[in-house]
Design an enzyme around this catalytic site. Structure first.
Site, PDB file in Angstrom:
ATOM      1  N   GLU A  87      33.827 -47.586 -32.232  1.00 37.76           N
ATOM      2  CA  GLU A  87      33.676 -46.922 -33.535  1.00 37.76           C
ATOM      3  C   GLU A  87      33.932 -47.970 -34.624  1.00 37.76           C
ATOM      4  OE1 GLU A  87      32.966 -43.629 -34.930  1.00 37.76           O
ATOM      5  OE2 GLU A  87      33.068 -45.040 -36.594  1.00 37.76           O
ATOM      6  N   ASP A 136      24.996 -40.293 -36.204  1.00 35.61           N
ATOM      7  CA  ASP A 136      24.443 -40.241 -37.561  1.00 35.61           C
ATOM      8  C   ASP A 136      22.964 -39.868 -37.464  1.00 35.61           C
ATOM      9  OD1 ASP A 136      26.849 -40.966 -38.741  1.00 35.61           O
ATOM     10  OD2 ASP A 136      26.436 -43.106 -38.528  1.00 35.61           O
ATOM     11  N   LYS A 140      15.745 -38.997 -42.681  1.00 36.12           N
ATOM     12  CA  LYS A 140      14.445 -39.389 -43.236  1.00 36.12           C
ATOM     13  C   LYS A 140      13.602 -40.073 -42.156  1.00 36.12           C
ATOM     14  CE  LYS A 140      16.048 -40.001 -47.934  1.00 36.12           C
ATOM     15  NZ  LYS A 140      16.808 -40.930 -48.745  1.00 36.12           N
ATOM     16  N   THR A 210      35.087 -31.370 -31.629  1.00 33.40           N
ATOM     17  CA  THR A 210      35.669 -32.397 -32.505  1.00 33.40           C
ATOM     18  C   THR A 210      35.833 -31.806 -33.900  1.00 33.40           C
ATOM     19  OG1 THR A 210      33.520 -33.253 -33.200  1.00 33.40           O
ATOM     20  CG2 THR A 210      34.501 -34.256 -31.241  1.00 33.40           C
ATOM     21  N   ARG A 211      36.587 -32.515 -34.736  1.00 29.64           N
ATOM     22  CA  ARG A 211      36.775 -32.055 -36.117  1.00 29.64           C
ATOM     23  C   ARG A 211      35.433 -31.960 -36.826  1.00 29.64           C
ATOM     24  NH1 ARG A 211      41.265 -35.505 -38.411  1.00 29.64           N
ATOM     25  NH2 ARG A 211      39.628 -36.338 -39.697  1.00 29.64           N
ATOM     26  N   GLU A 213      32.571 -31.370 -35.499  1.00 27.65           N
ATOM     27  CA  GLU A 213      31.829 -30.195 -35.021  1.00 27.65           C
ATOM     28  C   GLU A 213      32.384 -28.910 -35.638  1.00 27.65           C
ATOM     29  OE1 GLU A 213      31.410 -29.784 -30.744  1.00 27.65           O
ATOM     30  OE2 GLU A 213      31.092 -27.649 -31.003  1.00 27.65           O
TER      31      GLU A 213
END
Ligand SMILES: C[S@@+](CC[C@H](N)C(=O)[O-])C[C@H]1O[C@@H](n2cnc3c(N)ncnc32)[C@H](O)[C@@H]1O
Length: 231
Positions: A87, A136, A140, A210-211, A213
């Site tokens: 991460e 992410d 676009k 997860t937070r 989610e």
């Protein structure tokens, strides 16, 4: 970010997105300074279970672990397995370090940076599980090449997975959901483990929220869950 040799060069050339957010508090900085050097993936050399954990054991890899809740949950569930998380976002890494400290986890190693840099250093066929939760979305169309679900990164992920290994993908983005289904359905090296038509709406066992989610659900978004077997 380094250029990646394998796969699709336009996708793998650089890391997009932010690396740091709000300034760390003193306690958080102390955690980064003390714990990260102890459990960081070494900057060089092979990334093997033996090198990281001192013995051969099943390996799991989480791409973009956010604040690390899922990584910590899985590591706690499977203490004899080895977990590697990558991460680039410093505030997320701090969150993961807090879980690792508070839950007394000895089976997690972290890389603060691009997941693909670490994946490249793993021996082929070495991962039992790979997790990609809420990548992410780059909604676009002109940014579609930046999505982790693209043939370049997938070729690398596939190469590093053991046959029969499981790749878990979760997303709350409808564009990403459709895109992933399209990209994954074209591939002959991953089998979708759906058991029914509604399968992807139901959270699989051993897959904590997860937070990120939880926030998506609070905001009324749907979450889709995919499990693929590496053939
Ligand atoms: C929307 S967040 C989701 C975080 C977490 N997986 C969750 O579900 O809570 C996407 C994360 O992917 C990370 N990310 C983006 N590109 C990455 C890369 N190449 N390697 C590792 N992480 C990456 C971002 O920093 C961000 O934290």
């Amino acid at each position: 970010m380094t250029a990646h040799k394998s796969g699709d060069p336009t996708t793998l050339n650089r890391l997009y997105g932010r690396a740091s957010g709000h300034k760390l508090r003193a306690g958080q900085q102390a955690l980064v300074d003390s714990l990260l050097p102890q459990i960081g993936v070494p900057a060089e050399g092979d990334v093997t279970a033996l090198a990281l954990f001192g013995e051969d054991r099943p390996l799991h890899f989480e791409i973009g672990f956010g604040s690390g809740e899922h990584l910590a949950y899985r590591a706690d569930l499977l203490p004899d397995h080895g977990f590697i998380g990558a991460e680039p976002f410093l505030n997320g890494v701090v969150g993961a370090l807090g879980h690792i400290r508070d839950q007394h986890l000895f089976n997690v190693r972290l890389h603060m940076g691009d997941a693909l840099d670490v994946l490249e250093r793993l021996p082929d066929g070495s991962l039992r599980f790979v997790y990609l939760l809420h990548p992410d979305p780059w909604p676009k169309a002109r940014h579609a090449k930046r999505r982790m679900i693209n043939d370049g990164p997938l070729d690398l992920i596939r190469a590093k997975m053991a046959p029969g290994g499981e790749f878990r993908l979760g997303t709350d983005d409808p564009v990403y959901c459709r895109w992933s289904m399209m990209v994954m359905s074209r591939r002959r090296d991953f089998e979708w483990l759906a058991e029914s038509a509604r399968d992807f709406l139901v959270r699989p066992g051993g897959w904590p929220e997860t937070r990120y989610e939880a926030k998506a659900r609070r905001q009324g978004r749907t979450v889709w869950y995919f499990r693929y077997r590496r053939l």
